[in-house]
Write a protein that holds these residues in place. Structure first.
Motif, PDB file in Angstrom:
ATOM      1  N   THR A 261       4.849   4.606  -8.216  1.00 43.86           N
ATOM      2  CA  THR A 261       4.576   5.220  -6.917  1.00 43.86           C
ATOM      3  C   THR A 261       5.296   4.479  -5.803  1.00 43.86           C
ATOM      4  O   THR A 261       5.561   3.278  -5.901  1.00 43.86           O
ATOM      5  CB  THR A 261       3.055   5.228  -6.625  1.00 43.86           C
ATOM      6  N   ASP A 262       5.620   5.195  -4.718  1.00 45.15           N
ATOM      7  CA  ASP A 262       6.224   4.576  -3.536  1.00 45.15           C
ATOM      8  C   ASP A 262       5.192   3.674  -2.847  1.00 45.15           C
ATOM      9  O   ASP A 262       4.001   4.023  -2.777  1.00 45.15           O
ATOM     10  CB  ASP A 262       6.696   5.644  -2.549  1.00 45.15           C
TER      11      ASP A 262
ATOM     12  N   THR B 294       0.835  -1.192   0.000  1.00 42.76           N
ATOM     13  CA  THR B 294       0.000   0.000   0.000  1.00 42.76           C
ATOM     14  C   THR B 294       0.877   1.251   0.000  1.00 42.76           C
ATOM     15  O   THR B 294       2.091   1.177   0.212  1.00 42.76           O
ATOM     16  CB  THR B 294      -0.954   0.020   1.208  1.00 42.76           C
ATOM     17  N   VAL B 295       0.253   2.395  -0.204  1.00 47.02           N
ATOM     18  CA  VAL B 295       0.999   3.659  -0.196  1.00 47.02           C
ATOM     19  C   VAL B 295       1.371   4.003   1.244  1.00 47.02           C
ATOM     20  O   VAL B 295       0.685   3.607   2.189  1.00 47.02           O
ATOM     21  CB  VAL B 295       0.166   4.796  -0.813  1.00 47.02           C
ATOM     22  N   PRO B 296       2.462   4.743   1.468  1.00 45.50           N
ATOM     23  CA  PRO B 296       2.908   5.068   2.829  1.00 45.50           C
ATOM     24  C   PRO B 296       1.827   5.714   3.688  1.00 45.50           C
ATOM     25  O   PRO B 296       1.754   5.441   4.896  1.00 45.50           O
ATOM     26  CB  PRO B 296       4.076   6.036   2.589  1.00 45.50           C
ATOM     27  N   GLU B 297       0.968   6.557   3.080  1.00 43.95           N
ATOM     28  CA  GLU B 297      -0.069   7.254   3.847  1.00 43.95           C
ATOM     29  C   GLU B 297      -1.104   6.289   4.436  1.00 43.95           C
ATOM     30  O   GLU B 297      -1.776   6.616   5.416  1.00 43.95           O
ATOM     31  CB  GLU B 297      -0.789   8.272   2.954  1.00 43.95           C
ATOM     32  N   ASN B 298      -1.238   5.107   3.846  1.00 39.08           N
ATOM     33  CA  ASN B 298      -2.238   4.137   4.290  1.00 39.08           C
ATOM     34  C   ASN B 298      -1.639   3.047   5.177  1.00 39.08           C
ATOM     35  O   ASN B 298      -2.375   2.287   5.819  1.00 39.08           O
ATOM     36  CB  ASN B 298      -2.898   3.501   3.051  1.00 39.08           C
TER      37      ASN B 298
ATOM     38  N   GLY C  72       9.517   0.273  -1.101  1.00 35.20           N
ATOM     39  CA  GLY C  72       9.960   0.133  -2.484  1.00 35.20           C
ATOM     40  C   GLY C  72       9.070   0.967  -3.378  1.00 35.20           C
ATOM     41  O   GLY C  72       8.450   1.925  -2.925  1.00 35.20           O
ATOM     42  N   PHE C  73       8.995   0.588  -4.637  1.00 30.52           N
ATOM     43  CA  PHE C  73       8.062   1.297  -5.519  1.00 30.52           C
ATOM     44  C   PHE C  73       7.342   0.282  -6.400  1.00 30.52           C
ATOM     45  O   PHE C  73       7.809  -0.836  -6.620  1.00 30.52           O
ATOM     46  CB  PHE C  73       8.802   2.335  -6.374  1.00 30.52           C
ATOM     47  N   SER C  74       6.196   0.669  -6.865  1.00 28.41           N
ATOM     48  CA  SER C  74       5.399  -0.202  -7.725  1.00 28.41           C
ATOM     49  C   SER C  74       5.067   0.522  -9.021  1.00 28.41           C
ATOM     50  O   SER C  74       5.116   1.758  -9.091  1.00 28.41           O
ATOM     51  CB  SER C  74       4.086  -0.597  -7.023  1.00 28.41           C
ATOM     52  N   THR C  75       4.734  -0.265 -10.021  1.00 28.48           N
ATOM     53  CA  THR C  75       4.275   0.298 -11.299  1.00 28.48           C
ATOM     54  C   THR C  75       2.974  -0.371 -11.694  1.00 28.48           C
ATOM     55  O   THR C  75       2.738  -1.547 -11.374  1.00 28.48           O
ATOM     56  CB  THR C  75       5.314   0.071 -12.406  1.00 28.48           C
ATOM     57  N   TYR C  76       2.124   0.384 -12.361  1.00 24.26           N
ATOM     58  CA  TYR C  76       0.878  -0.181 -12.884  1.00 24.26           C
ATOM     59  C   TYR C  76       0.318   0.763 -13.948  1.00 24.26           C
ATOM     60  O   TYR C  76       0.647   1.955 -14.001  1.00 24.26           O
ATOM     61  CB  TYR C  76      -0.154  -0.410 -11.773  1.00 24.26           C
TER      62      TYR C  76
END
Length: 364
Positions: free
Chosen positions: A194-195, A139-143, A171-175
């Motif tokens: 995104t991170d 998930t994103v850092p904020e969540n 890490g980071f993800s792509t989509y």
């Protein structure tokens, strides 16, 4: 209260997911929507116990051993099982069994056994395997903190005596979203980078549906990426048997006399004396021959269980005192524990301790 309300309390006492695969636990007879007027707690739900429930105006019997264990093709009253079932059904009495669900519980049958003998620092003798799973999600850092706390709140991240355990890596993800997508971050049709935080938590497998529901409710993504793995780790607080220590060591003869008096044994079959005093004691209520090697490996001076066969006594190899104290005797105080537990949770109607002695073994 109806039965469904009481079942929640029984699941706290002995979660059915803790039971062995071969067992038959839970509601065995009766309508789960029925209103309950009284509870009778017993060791074995025999016909005489059903009569006792009727006399005490109890329409729910909670038994340790399941009266219905294997499949039945006919119910004609030809044996003790069928007669008990017929009488219960005729009188609208529910029968619920806990058996190995309570055997495996850290506060269950074998803890009761240890407490009766005054054993200190009891630990599981045969930890349960194939019961721990791991959830991996992203998930994103904020969540991340919100999601992690929600998962731990419903039982994830418990390891032995520790809670809120997790491993987190960044890490980071792509989509790239398709035409019908609705991405939280980025735009559909565009490659997004995104991170992300990778969160890993373990949980008991019986919690899987609750864990996944919590994951989906607290995750911010339209499509939640997650993986679940079965782990080989032993469960430190779940399993069969226990091992603990006497406050003061005893000679082998004094120890057996103490056990006989404390558990009201009609007789004790045992291996030859090893010549050493007894301090560390392993116990396993019911049939426990499969745990002899566990008791030896963990350094027990004595192992108390039941239903041992002739050749199994040889397995002591003169390293340990093995004693068959009787099946009923090794589980003697279980029904008392169930009654005490229920009385703390339910106060608006009678909870009765059965006075029937259902031990089928007699001593001459």
């Amino acid at each position: 209260m109806n039965f469904d309300q009481i079942k929640l309390i029984l699941e706290e006492l002995a979660p059915l997911a803790y039971a062995e695969d071969f067992d038959n636990v839970g509601l065995l007879v009766g309508n789960s929507k029925q209103e309950i007027t009284g509870i009778l707690v017993c060791h074995d739900a025999l016909e005489s116990v059903v009569d006792e429930a009727i006399a005490n105006k109890c329409n729910l019997i909670i038994c340790f051993h399941p009266i219905l264990f294997s499949g039945l093709k006919k119910i004609t009253g030809k044996n003790y099982i069928e007669r008990s079932l017929i009488k219960a059904i005729k009188n609208d009495i529910l029968i619920y069994a806990v058996h190995t669900a309570l055997d495996n519980h850290k506060n269950g049958v074998n803890k009761i056994f240890c407490d009766a003998l005054g054993l200190k620092n009891p630990k599981i003798l045969v930890p349960k395997t194939n019961f721990i799973q791991k959830l991996v999600t992203y998930t994103v850092p904020e969540n991340a903190e919100i999601l992690r706390e929600a998962l731990c709140k419903v039982g994830a991240g418990t390891i032995g005596n520790y809670t809120n355990c997790s491993f987190n890596s960044v890490g980071f993800s792509t989509y790239q979203g398709a035409e019908n997508s609705n991405p939280v971050i980025g735009k559909k049709g565009e490659l997004t980078k995104t991170d992300e935080v990778k969160i890993e938590v373990t949980f008991e497998k019986n919690l899987q549906s609750k864990i996944l529901k919590t994951l989906f409710q607290n995750h911010v993504y339209e499509e939640v990426a997650y993986e679940i793995y079965n782990l080989q780790n032993e469960h430190q607080n779940l399993g069969l048997g226990m091992i603990g220590e006497l406050e003061n060591e005893l000679s082998e003869q004094d120890f057996l006399n103490f056990v006989k008096q404390t558990l009201h044994c009609g007789g004790i079959r045992h291996t030859e004396f090893t010549g050493k005093n007894i301090k560390k004691v392993a116990v396993l209520g019911g049939s426990g021959s499969f745990a002899i090697q566990n008791a030896i490996t963990q350094g027990a001076d004595a192992f108390l269980t039941a239903d041992l066969k002739y050749h199994q006594f040889y397995e002591s190899e003169k390293q340990i005192l093995i004693a068959d104290i009787g099946h009923f005797e090794s589980e003697r105080y279980t029904k008392n524990y169930i009654v005490d537990f229920l009385k703390e949770k339910i106060t608006n109607f009678a909870i009765v301790l059965s006075q029937e002695n259902t031990n089928p073994v007699k001593y001459f």
